[in-house]
Design a protein around this motif. Structure first.
Motif, PDB file in Angstrom:
ATOM      1  N   THR A  13       0.790  -1.079   0.009  1.00 40.96           N
ATOM      2  CA  THR A  13      -0.112  -0.090   0.053  1.00 40.96           C
ATOM      3  C   THR A  13       0.905   1.412  -0.022  1.00 40.96           C
ATOM      4  O   THR A  13       0.436   2.195   0.105  1.00 40.96           O
ATOM      5  N   THR A  14       2.070   1.170  -0.453  1.00 39.82           N
ATOM      6  CA  THR A  14       3.053   2.285  -0.534  1.00 39.82           C
ATOM      7  C   THR A  14       2.742   2.699  -2.125  1.00 39.82           C
ATOM      8  O   THR A  14       2.677   2.045  -2.936  1.00 39.82           O
ATOM      9  N   ALA A  15       2.981   3.924  -2.224  1.00 36.52           N
ATOM     10  CA  ALA A  15       2.422   4.658  -3.442  1.00 36.52           C
ATOM     11  C   ALA A  15       3.781   4.010  -4.581  1.00 36.52           C
ATOM     12  O   ALA A  15       4.714   4.097  -4.345  1.00 36.52           O
ATOM     13  N   THR A  16       3.257   3.616  -5.690  1.00 34.55           N
ATOM     14  CA  THR A  16       4.014   3.219  -6.742  1.00 34.55           C
ATOM     15  C   THR A  16       4.000   4.268  -7.552  1.00 34.55           C
ATOM     16  O   THR A  16       2.865   4.860  -8.192  1.00 34.55           O
ATOM     17  N   PHE A  17       5.277   4.739  -8.306  1.00 31.63           N
ATOM     18  CA  PHE A  17       5.198   5.934  -8.998  1.00 31.63           C
ATOM     19  C   PHE A  17       5.257   5.388 -10.449  1.00 31.63           C
ATOM     20  O   PHE A  17       6.109   4.621 -10.839  1.00 31.63           O
ATOM     21  N   ALA A  18       4.548   5.845 -11.359  1.00 31.15           N
ATOM     22  CA  ALA A  18       4.404   5.421 -12.813  1.00 31.15           C
ATOM     23  C   ALA A  18       5.342   5.923 -13.729  1.00 31.15           C
ATOM     24  O   ALA A  18       5.995   7.074 -13.539  1.00 31.15           O
ATOM     25  N   GLN A  19       5.475   5.464 -14.888  1.00 29.72           N
ATOM     26  CA  GLN A  19       6.376   5.830 -15.992  1.00 29.72           C
ATOM     27  C   GLN A  19       5.498   6.460 -17.222  1.00 29.72           C
ATOM     28  O   GLN A  19       6.185   7.126 -17.843  1.00 29.72           O
ATOM     29  N   ALA A  20       4.405   5.815 -17.540  1.00 28.24           N
ATOM     30  CA  ALA A  20       3.737   6.404 -18.853  1.00 28.24           C
ATOM     31  C   ALA A  20       2.197   6.804 -18.314  1.00 28.24           C
ATOM     32  O   ALA A  20       1.602   6.062 -17.974  1.00 28.24           O
ATOM     33  N   GLY A  21       2.195   7.887 -18.234  1.00 29.19           N
ATOM     34  CA  GLY A  21       1.070   8.614 -17.636  1.00 29.19           C
ATOM     35  C   GLY A  21       0.962   8.150 -16.196  1.00 29.19           C
ATOM     36  O   GLY A  21       1.941   8.615 -15.244  1.00 29.19           O
ATOM     37  N   HIS A  22      -0.010   7.488 -15.742  1.00 29.12           N
ATOM     38  CA  HIS A  22       0.116   6.822 -14.185  1.00 29.12           C
ATOM     39  C   HIS A  22       0.069   5.155 -14.352  1.00 29.12           C
ATOM     40  O   HIS A  22      -0.128   4.441 -13.554  1.00 29.12           O
ATOM     41  N   ILE A  23       0.742   4.686 -15.533  1.00 29.03           N
ATOM     42  CA  ILE A  23       0.662   3.195 -15.798  1.00 29.03           C
ATOM     43  C   ILE A  23       2.106   3.163 -15.433  1.00 29.03           C
ATOM     44  O   ILE A  23       3.219   3.407 -16.114  1.00 29.03           O
ATOM     45  N   MET A  24       2.430   2.006 -14.665  1.00 29.45           N
ATOM     46  CA  MET A  24       3.554   1.131 -14.635  1.00 29.45           C
ATOM     47  C   MET A  24       4.149   0.643 -15.738  1.00 29.45           C
ATOM     48  O   MET A  24       3.321  -0.052 -16.504  1.00 29.45           O
ATOM     49  N   GLN A  25       5.319   0.807 -16.355  1.00 33.31           N
ATOM     50  CA  GLN A  25       5.964   0.210 -17.640  1.00 33.31           C
ATOM     51  C   GLN A  25       6.059  -1.228 -17.668  1.00 33.31           C
ATOM     52  O   GLN A  25       6.128  -1.945 -18.726  1.00 33.31           O
ATOM     53  N   GLY A  26       6.154  -1.860 -16.294  1.00 33.56           N
ATOM     54  CA  GLY A  26       6.832  -3.253 -16.379  1.00 33.56           C
ATOM     55  C   GLY A  26       6.459  -3.569 -14.972  1.00 33.56           C
ATOM     56  O   GLY A  26       6.200  -2.909 -13.948  1.00 33.56           O
ATOM     57  N   VAL A  27       6.591  -4.833 -14.614  1.00 30.28           N
ATOM     58  CA  VAL A  27       6.246  -5.661 -13.301  1.00 30.28           C
ATOM     59  C   VAL A  27       7.608  -6.357 -13.119  1.00 30.28           C
ATOM     60  O   VAL A  27       7.870  -7.465 -13.908  1.00 30.28           O
ATOM     61  N   GLY A  28       8.249  -6.174 -11.968  1.00 35.46           N
ATOM     62  CA  GLY A  28       9.526  -7.176 -11.649  1.00 35.46           C
ATOM     63  C   GLY A  28      10.809  -6.929 -12.292  1.00 35.46           C
ATOM     64  O   GLY A  28      10.809  -6.398 -13.536  1.00 35.46           O
ATOM     65  N   ALA A  29      11.671  -7.395 -11.638  1.00 39.24           N
ATOM     66  CA  ALA A  29      13.014  -7.377 -12.414  1.00 39.24           C
ATOM     67  C   ALA A  29      13.331  -7.473 -13.766  1.00 39.24           C
ATOM     68  O   ALA A  29      14.051  -6.873 -14.478  1.00 39.24           O
ATOM     69  N   VAL A  30      12.983  -8.868 -14.055  1.00 38.99           N
ATOM     70  CA  VAL A  30      13.028  -9.240 -15.468  1.00 38.99           C
ATOM     71  C   VAL A  30      12.332  -8.481 -16.285  1.00 38.99           C
ATOM     72  O   VAL A  30      12.655  -8.130 -17.255  1.00 38.99           O
ATOM     73  N   ASN A  31      11.146  -8.401 -16.171  1.00 37.13           N
ATOM     74  CA  ASN A  31      10.265  -7.411 -17.205  1.00 37.13           C
ATOM     75  C   ASN A  31      10.656  -6.060 -17.250  1.00 37.13           C
ATOM     76  O   ASN A  31      10.754  -5.706 -18.253  1.00 37.13           O
ATOM     77  N   MET A  32      11.093  -5.373 -15.965  1.00 34.37           N
ATOM     78  CA  MET A  32      11.561  -4.175 -16.136  1.00 34.37           C
ATOM     79  C   MET A  32      12.858  -4.109 -17.031  1.00 34.37           C
ATOM     80  O   MET A  32      12.967  -3.202 -17.837  1.00 34.37           O
ATOM     81  N   SER A  33      13.629  -4.952 -16.933  1.00 30.17           N
ATOM     82  CA  SER A  33      14.924  -5.148 -17.697  1.00 30.17           C
ATOM     83  C   SER A  33      14.727  -5.274 -19.026  1.00 30.17           C
ATOM     84  O   SER A  33      15.542  -4.812 -19.876  1.00 30.17           O
ATOM     85  N   MET A  34      13.473  -5.787 -19.389  1.00 33.63           N
ATOM     86  CA  MET A  34      13.350  -6.002 -21.071  1.00 33.63           C
ATOM     87  C   MET A  34      12.313  -4.757 -21.347  1.00 33.63           C
ATOM     88  O   MET A  34      11.547  -4.814 -22.513  1.00 33.63           O
TER      89      MET A  34
END
Length: 453
Positions: A13-34
């Protein structure tokens, strides 16, 4: 166990800071690295559950994935506006400009996923808990006539702070129609929370008490929460030649109203407000290719802000008397396009390396930049580098470093409902400006555990 549950609640429940508008560009270390590309290249269960539930059919064992990241953003809020006389409170006729830096600091970003698959079964199941959306800023009130937008109320907004997060729980099922083609569905349950100071969703009190010019303007809100529901559908084709195709559609996540209790700066109660803010529908298409030591992924997404409550609306609310109240109706976002590309190289023994890039168009139109001061998390270009390392036959360590930039300033005029006219629908104030730009950085580590090994 009770302390562990408390820790999980705090993390998710901690604020997640988005990258595209307010959408996270990826989830997890592997997906973010791709770069977030995973619709047609299921390298890990977290990214696959996030972007295409049909593709979890490639996992034929019971697997767990947990990630935790430390995210840092450095937005800057700038403005050009009127200088005021400190004694009289009247404009001097001069214009001033200034910049305020955010002082929020580092925020955690967790992600948890599990998949249940069997080699001889056509069915694969998955469950996930992801922070998929959020924004937050902390711009402190500035010394008088330093940065106009952060002047004390009513000459500016004073201290500006926002905190928004969206937690999504998904339950996925994939079915193999053939050896190469799978379908998938994932119902989702969402929890969102938002807090604003001051709250632009409330109508300001334009009649402050004598001797307290800044006490009774825009109030601060408490933290309001809402539950939402939606679903995601996916298709996945995995050819014997190494080419892969994927498509998915995440429906709009429909929420109940956020119901705020508001308080003026002097402690007096302000009228309650309600605001509906849904999560936009996302259409994704993906291309993947795997051959030898190379895994390649390319994704395209369209985010439908223009048909989403809370984001489609713009401008000022109108009162019963037919005049603007000073409350904001919504962000006025336009639809955006996101392109993600990633490459994994497995030529180094026990150390696959990944490189990712993400491009996102800006949902904020210049003339409406004023309305998005509490939500400046717009990154146009993001670059990622990641790796994996086996700690044992069944346990894998994953890591990623991310750097993002807004690639310039989003900037438009200051707005005031008192300036509205047939040729000036938002109340733009001549010769004024408000803008923001930012960079982001993140380090994330994750562990993947394969129970069957």
């Amino acid at each position: 166990m009770r302390n562990l549950l408390r820790l999980v609640v705090v993390l998710f429940t901690t604020a997640t800071f988005a990258q595209a508008g307010h959408i996270m560009q990826g989830v997890g270390a592997v997906n973010m690295s791709m770069g977030g590309a995973s619709t047609a290249q299921p390298l890990d269960i977290s990214g696959t559950l996030q972007w295409n539930p049909a593709a979890i059919s490639v996992f034929d064992s019971k697997m767990l994935d947990f990630n935790i990241g430390l995210f840092f953003s450095s937005p800057e809020l700038s403005s050009t506006g009127f200088e005021f006389d400190g004694a009289t409170g009247q404009p001097t006729g001069n214009m001033i400009s200034g910049v305020t830096e955010d002082d929020r600091g580092i925020s955690p970003m967790p992600a948890f996923a599990m998949v249940w698959g069997k080699e001889d079964s056509k069915h694969t199941f998955g469950a996930s808990v992801f922070g998929i959306s959020g924004f937050g800023v902390t711009f402190p009130e500035q010394e008088f006539n330093t940065n106009p937008i952060n002047n004390m109320q009513p000459f500016g907004f004073g201290h500006v702070e926002s905190d928004y997060m969206l937690l999504q729980i998904g339950f996925a099922w994939a079915y193999e129609l053939s050896e190469t083609f799978s379908i998938g569905v994932q119902p989702t349950v969402n929890y969102a929370a938002l807090e604003l100071a001051p709250s632009p969703l409330s109508a300001p009190d334009f009649t402050p008490p004598a001797g307290a010019p800044g006490d009774q303007m825009y109030p601060n809100s408490d933290k309001a929460s809402a539950i939402g529901f939606g679903a995601q559908f996916g298709l996945f084709y995995n050819s014997p030649s190494g080419f892969k195709l994927g498509a998915s559609y995440k429906t709009a996540q429909s929420f109940g109203d956020l119901e705020f209790k508001n308080t003026y700066l002097n402690g007096d109660a302000a009228p309650d407000t309600a605001f509906n803010m849904d999560y936009p529908a996302i259409l994704s298409f993906g291309l993947g290719y795997s051959k030898g030591d190379i895994d390649f992924a390319l994704d395209y997404r369209m985010v439908d802000y223009e048909n989403t409550d809370g984001f489609a609306e713009s401008g000022w609310a109108i009162g019963d008397n037919g005049f603007p109240t000073g409350a904001v109706k919504g962000f006025g976002y336009k639809n955006i396009n996101i392109v993600s590309v990633g490459l994994q190289y497995k030529g180094i023994e026990k150390l696959p390396l990944r490189f990712g890039y993400t491009y996102s168009s800006n949902p904020i139109e210049d003339e409406l930049a004023f309305f998005s001061i509490p939500a400046t998390a717009v990154i146009e270009n993001a670059f990622q580098f990641g790796f994996s390392y086996p700690l044992s036959d069944s346990l894998m360590l994953n890591g990623v470093y991310h750097y993002g930039t807004s690639d310039g300033k989003t900037e438009g005029p200051m707005l005031n409902p008192n300036y509205i006219s047939p040729t000036n629908p938002y109340g733009a104030i001549d010769n004024t400006k408000v803008g923001y730009e930012m960079t982001t950085s993140m380090i994330m580590f994750g562990i993947s555990y394969n129970f069957n090994k």
